[in-house]
Design a protein around this motif. Structure first.
Motif, PDB file in Angstrom:
ATOM      1  N   LYS A  77     -11.119   6.912   3.161  1.00 50.15           N
ATOM      2  CA  LYS A  77     -12.331   6.169   2.784  1.00 50.15           C
ATOM      3  C   LYS A  77     -12.218   5.630   1.357  1.00 50.15           C
ATOM      4  CE  LYS A  77     -15.598   8.674   5.751  1.00 50.15           C
ATOM      5  NZ  LYS A  77     -16.751   9.630   5.753  1.00 50.15           N
ATOM      6  N   GLN A 106       0.864  -1.186   0.000  1.00 49.29           N
ATOM      7  CA  GLN A 106       0.000   0.000   0.000  1.00 49.29           C
ATOM      8  C   GLN A 106       0.898   1.233   0.000  1.00 49.29           C
ATOM      9  OE1 GLN A 106      -3.197  -1.110  -0.342  1.00 49.29           O
ATOM     10  NE2 GLN A 106      -2.313  -3.148  -0.075  1.00 49.29           N
ATOM     11  N   LEU A 118     -12.571  -0.487   7.482  1.00 48.47           N
ATOM     12  CA  LEU A 118     -12.091  -1.799   7.035  1.00 48.47           C
ATOM     13  C   LEU A 118     -13.098  -2.887   7.417  1.00 48.47           C
ATOM     14  CD1 LEU A 118      -8.294  -1.613   8.045  1.00 48.47           C
ATOM     15  CD2 LEU A 118      -9.257  -1.387   5.749  1.00 48.47           C
ATOM     16  N   PRO A 166      -0.098   3.981   4.950  1.00 51.79           N
ATOM     17  CA  PRO A 166      -1.414   3.948   5.595  1.00 51.79           C
ATOM     18  C   PRO A 166      -1.331   4.432   7.044  1.00 51.79           C
ATOM     19  CG  PRO A 166      -0.997   1.903   4.405  1.00 51.79           C
ATOM     20  CD  PRO A 166       0.296   2.654   4.434  1.00 51.79           C
ATOM     21  N   THR A 218     -11.926  -6.467   6.156  1.00 55.21           N
ATOM     22  CA  THR A 218     -10.758  -6.949   6.910  1.00 55.21           C
ATOM     23  C   THR A 218     -11.191  -7.392   8.303  1.00 55.21           C
ATOM     24  OG1 THR A 218      -9.253  -5.494   5.695  1.00 55.21           O
ATOM     25  CG2 THR A 218      -8.498  -6.297   7.830  1.00 55.21           C
ATOM     26  N   TRP A 252      -2.023   6.341  -0.826  1.00 50.18           N
ATOM     27  CA  TRP A 252      -2.164   6.346   0.629  1.00 50.18           C
ATOM     28  C   TRP A 252      -1.434   7.521   1.298  1.00 50.18           C
ATOM     29  CZ3 TRP A 252      -5.201   2.877   3.316  1.00 50.18           C
ATOM     30  CH2 TRP A 252      -5.644   1.736   2.623  1.00 50.18           C
ATOM     31  N   LEU A 286      -6.671   2.852  11.303  1.00 52.61           N
ATOM     32  CA  LEU A 286      -6.951   1.552  10.698  1.00 52.61           C
ATOM     33  C   LEU A 286      -6.910   0.393  11.694  1.00 52.61           C
ATOM     34  CD1 LEU A 286      -4.908   1.955   7.373  1.00 52.61           C
ATOM     35  CD2 LEU A 286      -7.382   2.172   7.685  1.00 52.61           C
ATOM     36  N   CYS A 288      -9.662   2.669   1.163  1.00 56.08           N
ATOM     37  CA  CYS A 288     -10.202   1.457   1.770  1.00 56.08           C
ATOM     38  C   CYS A 288     -11.321   0.860   0.915  1.00 56.08           C
ATOM     39  CB  CYS A 288     -10.693   1.752   3.184  1.00 56.08           C
ATOM     40  SG  CYS A 288      -9.361   2.142   4.345  1.00 56.08           S
ATOM     41  N   ASP A 311     -10.208  -2.808   0.467  1.00 51.97           N
ATOM     42  CA  ASP A 311     -10.580  -3.622   1.632  1.00 51.97           C
ATOM     43  C   ASP A 311     -11.271  -4.924   1.250  1.00 51.97           C
ATOM     44  OD1 ASP A 311     -11.129  -4.243   4.416  1.00 51.97           O
ATOM     45  OD2 ASP A 311     -13.168  -3.512   4.077  1.00 51.97           O
TER      46      ASP A 311
END
Length: 476
Positions: free
Chosen positions: A344, A62, A129, A66, A132, A333, A71, A347, A351
């Protein structure tokens, strides 16, 4: 004593060099043209130093960093100190980037996103997430990663090559060099890119550095030609191409045996790999044979070449076909400003497909011997960059601690490793360096990171340089 009885020094030297070159060329040719060959020094049975837990790696990179606070590294203390000045005791003299070093204040920024506990492990996961959150019991979350670099390019280069300065082999190239390939019709190392904006990504990030170029990653692209120059030019039939390659191979073999240049051998192998990929790649990248349930799992973007979701699906298909190292790079990111909106969006793009990949591998019995790695080049600061009251606030680079995770491939599922302080700014328990991460990945593939070496300019180099320890507490 006559001149005829005295060998010519020049003649002997030339003979010696020619003989040595031919020997070197033949040995190099034989090793590089064997797609299953291993180059790890002092290897054990089957080219490995010990029993592997994983056969392949899928690295979900990523790009941009991040923000761990928003997160996976939940810090409820920030709710009580939001807007207050970050204490000097937290900074501990850390070097700041030029983007925030001149700020007059460093107000603490709590996460605006809700966190809840999920799974039997009770892992705290952000609301951005949701997918995830459903697989946390399969994840080994490392909250105590740290790196030496504070700016993007050296930090990304460090994560990919073990060194901040360009020129070293990438981690996937080391895997190819050390372990060879399981499929002679596909490259051992494939890279795919998605996302827009943010930091540029260069070919050297999946390059071979000073290793033979046969080990560099092959980039798969969106569109009708996933691999450049793979298709025959107009007017060239398959028979003509095969005959051309045969004649080129004969000439290149002669030259390789004469001068012993390993790059000639790499050229032979790359020509042959390209020829074999003319059949294997179109079949691989045609996802029309996937059932509708696949697209329900990965999301509808999986139908669209060039998206992260499509690349994640291709990663699963590559892993089924024995590709050794698969790397997805997703840009965007880098949240110096507009963090709520940008996060947002990132993700939403990644995600569902990330969780789907882990779930899909698990359902197919592939997760046990596939190591999935997720993370960026560093984290983000607890303090705000820009106006905290504005909707476009952001966070600066933070190398001192950040979060990554691994799944499958013999790592412990459903655990969190390492602890950061209440500000998420410093590591207080069980730090993991980039070199440690690389050593651990190699270990799970059956390779001792201290023994996977390549001699270049008089020195034996390795991915972990002179550092790195396997983090045993991460392993099942």
């Amino acid at each position: 004593m006559t001149d005829e009885l005295i060998p010519s020094p020049l003649f002997n030297r030339r003979d010696l060099m020619a003989s040595a070159s031919a020997t070197l060329g033949g040995a190099t040719l034989a090793s590089l043209l064997d797609p299953t060959s291993s180059f790890a020094s002092t290897p054990g049975p089957n080219g490995l130093h010990f029993t592997p837990r994983a056969k392949r790696v899928i690295y979900l990179f990523q790009s941009g960093g991040p923000p761990q606070h928003d997160l996976l590294d939940y810090k409820p203390h920030l709710n009580t100190v939001h807007g207050e000045e970050t204490p000097e005791s937290v900074f501990k003299g850390q070097r700041l980037t030029g983007m925030t070093a001149g700020q007059s204040s460093f107000p603490v920024a709590k996460s605006i996103f809700d966190f809840k506990q999920h799974g039997e492990s009770g892992t705290w996961v952000s609301e951005v997430l949701p997918h995830t959150a459903k697989i946390v019991d399969d994840l080994c979350i490392i909250k105590s990663m740290h790196t030496e670099a504070i700016n993007h390019d050296p930090a990304i280069t460090f994560l990919q090559t073990g060194f901040q300065i360009a020129g070293r082999p990438s981690i996937g190239a080391w895997m190819s060099y050390g372990l060879g390939s399981e499929n002679e019709n596909l490259p051992a190392f494939v890279a795919m890119l998605s996302g827009n904006g943010g930091q540029p990504l260069y070919d050297r990030l999946w390059g071979s550095g000073f290793l033979p170029s046969v080990h560099q990653g092959v980039r798969f692209r969106s569109g009708k030609s996933p691999v450049l120059y793979l298709n025959n030019p107009p007017g060239i039939t398959a028979d003509v191409r095969r005959d051309t390659l045969d004649r080129l191979s004969e000439l290149n073999h002669l030259r390789a045996e004469e001068v012993g240049d390993p790059e000639i051998v790499s050229r032979i192998e790359q020509y042959e790999m390209a020829y074999r990929m003319q059949t294997s790649v179109p079949e691989l990248t045609d996802v029309s044979d996937e059932p509708e349930s696949t697209f329900e799992l990965y999301g509808d973007d999986a139908r669209k070449p060039g998206t992260y979701a499509h690349n994640a699906l291709i990663a699963r298909r590559l892993s089924e076909r024995g590709v050794r190292f698969i790397q997805l790079f997703h840009r965007g990111w880098d949240t110096h400003n507009g963090l709520p909106k940008q996060l947002k969006a990132r993700c939403k793009e990644t995600d569902q497909a990330t969780a789907a990949l882990v779930t899909d591998l698990k359902n197919r019995g592939l997760l046990d011997d596939t190591l999935v790695v997720w993370g960026g080049e560093f984290g983000r600061t607890v303090y705000c960059q820009g106006d905290l009251q504005a909707a476009n606030y952001g966070r600066d680079h933070h190398p001192r601690c950040f979060t990554m995770w691994m799944a499958g491939g013999g790592v412990k599922p459903g655990v969190s490793h390492g602890i950061t302080d209440e500000y998420g700014y410093n590591i207080v328990e069980s730090p993991v360096s980039v070199h440690d991460l690389h050593a651990t990945i190699l270990h799970q593939l059956g390779v001792d990171h201290e023994k996977l070496t390549f001699k270049f300019q008089g020195r034996r180099y390795r991915l972990t340089d002179v550092h790195g320890e396997v983090v045993q507490s991460l392993l099942a």
